[in-house]
Design a protein around this motif. Structure first.
Motif, PDB file in Angstrom:
ATOM      1  N   THR A   2       0.811  -1.219   0.000  1.00 17.85           N
ATOM      2  CA  THR A   2       0.000   0.000   0.000  1.00 17.85           C
ATOM      3  C   THR A   2       0.846   1.271   0.000  1.00 17.85           C
ATOM      4  OG1 THR A   2      -0.147  -0.057   2.418  1.00 17.85           O
ATOM      5  CG2 THR A   2      -1.920  -1.126   1.178  1.00 17.85           C
ATOM      6  N   VAL A   3       2.135   1.137   0.334  1.00 18.30           N
ATOM      7  CA  VAL A   3       3.073   2.259   0.268  1.00 18.30           C
ATOM      8  C   VAL A   3       4.365   1.733  -0.332  1.00 18.30           C
ATOM      9  CG1 VAL A   3       4.304   4.067   1.533  1.00 18.30           C
ATOM     10  CG2 VAL A   3       2.061   3.309   2.330  1.00 18.30           C
ATOM     11  N   ASN A  17       0.114   3.923  -2.385  1.00 12.27           N
ATOM     12  CA  ASN A  17      -0.122   3.037  -3.525  1.00 12.27           C
ATOM     13  C   ASN A  17      -1.450   2.278  -3.407  1.00 12.27           C
ATOM     14  OD1 ASN A  17       0.591   1.696  -5.982  1.00 12.27           O
ATOM     15  ND2 ASN A  17       1.290  -0.074  -4.792  1.00 12.27           N
ATOM     16  N   ARG A  18      -2.529   3.051  -3.338  1.00 17.87           N
ATOM     17  CA  ARG A  18      -3.873   2.477  -3.434  1.00 17.87           C
ATOM     18  C   ARG A  18      -4.650   3.267  -4.495  1.00 17.87           C
ATOM     19  NH1 ARG A  18      -7.239   2.456   1.617  1.00 17.87           N
ATOM     20  NH2 ARG A  18      -8.257   0.680   0.610  1.00 17.87           N
ATOM     21  N   PRO A  19      -4.169   3.286  -5.733  1.00 14.56           N
ATOM     22  CA  PRO A  19      -4.790   4.163  -6.740  1.00 14.56           C
ATOM     23  C   PRO A  19      -6.261   3.862  -6.990  1.00 14.56           C
ATOM     24  CG  PRO A  19      -3.288   2.595  -7.773  1.00 14.56           C
ATOM     25  CD  PRO A  19      -3.046   2.508  -6.300  1.00 14.56           C
ATOM     26  N   ASP A  20      -6.660   2.589  -6.866  1.00  9.19           N
ATOM     27  CA  ASP A  20      -8.068   2.250  -7.081  1.00  9.19           C
ATOM     28  C   ASP A  20      -8.968   2.840  -5.998  1.00  9.19           C
ATOM     29  OD1 ASP A  20      -7.316   0.868  -9.305  1.00  9.19           O
ATOM     30  OD2 ASP A  20      -7.351  -1.107  -8.344  1.00  9.19           O
ATOM     31  N   ALA A  21      -8.374   3.142  -4.841  1.00 10.17           N
ATOM     32  CA  ALA A  21      -9.121   3.767  -3.738  1.00 10.17           C
ATOM     33  C   ALA A  21      -8.708   5.221  -3.575  1.00 10.17           C
ATOM     34  CB  ALA A  21      -8.872   3.001  -2.441  1.00 10.17           C
ATOM     35  N   PRO A  28      -3.765  -0.165   7.715  1.00  7.52           N
ATOM     36  CA  PRO A  28      -2.529  -0.773   7.204  1.00  7.52           C
ATOM     37  C   PRO A  28      -1.664   0.207   6.404  1.00  7.52           C
ATOM     38  CG  PRO A  28      -4.390  -2.246   6.852  1.00  7.52           C
ATOM     39  CD  PRO A  28      -4.961  -0.929   7.286  1.00  7.52           C
ATOM     40  N   THR A  29      -2.308   1.118   5.679  1.00  6.62           N
ATOM     41  CA  THR A  29      -1.542   2.095   4.894  1.00  6.62           C
ATOM     42  C   THR A  29      -0.769   3.039   5.807  1.00  6.62           C
ATOM     43  OG1 THR A  29      -3.138   1.979   3.079  1.00  6.62           O
ATOM     44  CG2 THR A  29      -1.699   3.909   3.152  1.00  6.62           C
ATOM     45  N   LEU A  30      -1.411   3.526   6.857  1.00 11.78           N
ATOM     46  CA  LEU A  30      -0.709   4.407   7.787  1.00 11.78           C
ATOM     47  C   LEU A  30       0.426   3.663   8.491  1.00 11.78           C
ATOM     48  CD1 LEU A  30      -3.496   6.547   9.520  1.00 11.78           C
ATOM     49  CD2 LEU A  30      -1.880   7.248   7.747  1.00 11.78           C
ATOM     50  N   GLN A  31       0.195   2.417   8.864  1.00 13.78           N
ATOM     51  CA  GLN A  31       1.244   1.648   9.523  1.00 13.78           C
ATOM     52  C   GLN A  31       2.429   1.441   8.590  1.00 13.78           C
ATOM     53  OE1 GLN A  31      -1.202  -1.728  10.556  1.00 13.78           O
ATOM     54  NE2 GLN A  31      -1.532  -1.005  12.662  1.00 13.78           N
ATOM     55  N   ARG A  32       2.150   1.149   7.344  1.00 11.13           N
ATOM     56  CA  ARG A  32       3.205   0.974   6.355  1.00 11.13           C
ATOM     57  C   ARG A  32       3.930   2.300   6.092  1.00 11.13           C
ATOM     58  NH1 ARG A  32       6.678  -2.403   3.429  1.00 11.13           N
ATOM     59  NH2 ARG A  32       6.914  -1.610   1.309  1.00 11.13           N
ATOM     60  N   LEU A  33       3.194   3.382   6.040  1.00 13.99           N
ATOM     61  CA  LEU A  33       3.808   4.688   5.817  1.00 13.99           C
ATOM     62  C   LEU A  33       4.766   5.023   6.953  1.00 13.99           C
ATOM     63  CD1 LEU A  33       4.109   7.397   4.375  1.00 13.99           C
ATOM     64  CD2 LEU A  33       2.000   8.158   5.491  1.00 13.99           C
ATOM     65  N   GLU A  34       4.376   4.734   8.174  1.00 20.40           N
ATOM     66  CA  GLU A  34       5.260   4.995   9.308  1.00 20.40           C
ATOM     67  C   GLU A  34       6.553   4.201   9.169  1.00 20.40           C
ATOM     68  OE1 GLU A  34       4.638   5.672  14.028  1.00 20.40           O
ATOM     69  OE2 GLU A  34       3.822   3.809  13.225  1.00 20.40           O
ATOM     70  N   SER A  60      -3.981  11.715  -2.261  1.00 22.91           N
ATOM     71  CA  SER A  60      -4.758  10.924  -1.310  1.00 22.91           C
ATOM     72  C   SER A  60      -6.100  11.595  -1.078  1.00 22.91           C
ATOM     73  CB  SER A  60      -4.031  10.770   0.032  1.00 22.91           C
ATOM     74  OG  SER A  60      -4.868  10.110   0.963  1.00 22.91           O
ATOM     75  N   ALA A  61      -7.148  10.794  -1.144  1.00 24.07           N
ATOM     76  CA  ALA A  61      -8.490  11.300  -0.879  1.00 24.07           C
ATOM     77  C   ALA A  61      -8.758  11.469   0.601  1.00 24.07           C
ATOM     78  CB  ALA A  61      -9.531  10.363  -1.485  1.00 24.07           C
ATOM     79  N   GLY A  62      -7.782  11.106   1.445  1.00 24.96           N
ATOM     80  CA  GLY A  62      -7.939  11.266   2.884  1.00 24.96           C
ATOM     81  C   GLY A  62      -8.210   9.951   3.579  1.00 24.96           C
ATOM     82  N   ALA A  63      -8.680  10.037   4.796  1.00 29.20           N
ATOM     83  CA  ALA A  63      -8.969   8.837   5.577  1.00 29.20           C
ATOM     84  C   ALA A  63     -10.011   7.974   4.858  1.00 29.20           C
ATOM     85  CB  ALA A  63      -9.471   9.220   6.963  1.00 29.20           C
ATOM     86  N   ASP A  64      -9.826   6.672   4.949  1.00 31.22           N
ATOM     87  CA  ASP A  64     -10.739   5.723   4.315  1.00 31.22           C
ATOM     88  C   ASP A  64     -12.086   5.750   5.045  1.00 31.22           C
ATOM     89  OD1 ASP A  64     -12.114   3.317   3.527  1.00 31.22           O
ATOM     90  OD2 ASP A  64     -10.203   2.561   2.766  1.00 31.22           O
TER      91      ASP A  64
END
Length: 260
Positions: A2-3, A17-21, A28-34, A60-64
């Protein structure tokens, strides 16, 4: 993943790296970004970082929202606190972090960008804080950082109306520092960073720290901090290189004095 993470010519690139979203931020994306930010911080070969996204529609469209809609209040708070920890880390990474906004940046996505030192945006992108439109608050630091970037009045108008602005308006109000075409965005980001990386790394780091820390101080305290850092940087070899180059009217070369 995701990142994504990569390095080239002294610059680390971290890409949502979640272009479809629309590169929305879930847990998980925030954890990976950290994790990727720590990788960049620890890298001896990367002197600066570009934070960007994959695709052309959104940084980024923001928080899911799907995640938030089914999370408990405590889970939402913990999610926001993780995001705040990440934005604080971006500001205090010890390296220049530039946001290359490849597309729309809304809500939490814009808050990530607001934590970066510099922001460059693709000309087609829109930026905004739509949180109030879903009954929420800009909880990743936006209520603090946006006002520091564009002033209290403009920040209030953006946050309370939830209105998106285009790239040119973002440039006019100081939210971003440069607008580029999508095809030239990464080249423009690298050009800015290469210019900064040519300077004394100690001077760059302490200048940012004085600016960042000084915003929460009184004018007298902030000026005193700047004076202290001026004295501190004067003890470095790069200060000698820079001042001697100025006297000799030649370009300074700090390449032999890089601080890992």
């Amino acid at each position: 993943m995701t990142v994504l993470y990569g390095e080239s010519a002294g610059i680390a690139v971290i890409a949502l790296n979640r272009p479809d979203a629309l590169n929305a931020l879930d847990l998980p994306t925030l954890q990976r970004l950290e994790e990727m930010l720590e990788m960049a911080a620890d890298s001896s070969s990367a002197g600066a970082v570009i934070l960007t996204g994959t695709g052309t529609k959104a940084f980024s469209a923001g928080a899911d929202i799907r995640y938030l809609s089914q999370a408990s209040p405590l889970e939402v708070r913990d999610f926001a606190r993780l995001a705040v920890r990440i934005t604080n880390r971006i500001e205090n990474l010890g390296k220049v972090v530039l946001a290359a906004l490849n597309g729309h940046a809304f809500g939490g996505g814009l808050e990530l960008a607001e934590a970066c030192m510099i922001r460059i945006v693709a000309g087609h992108a829109k930026l905004g804080h739509p949180e109030v439109r879903i009954g929420a608050v800009a909880g990743f630091g936006g209520t603090t950082r946006l006002a520091r970037l564009v002033g209290k009045g403009r920040a209030a108008e953006m946050l309370l109306r939830g209105r998106a602005i285009d790239a040119e308006e973002a440039l006019r109000i100081g939210l971003v520092q440069q607008v580029a075409s999508p095809d030239e965005l990464m080249d423009a980001a690298r050009a800015v960073l290469y210019d900064i990386l040519e300077q004394s790394p100690e001077a760059v780091r302490l200048t940012w720290e004085a600016l960042h820390r000084g915003l929460s101080m009184t004018l007298e305290e902030s000026a005193g901090l700047g004076a202290d850092y001026f004295g501190l940087v004067a003890a470095t070899e790069n200060f000698r290189i820079g001042t001697q180059a100025f006297i000799k009217k030649v370009a300074p070369d700090y390449s032999l004095q890089r601080v890992e």
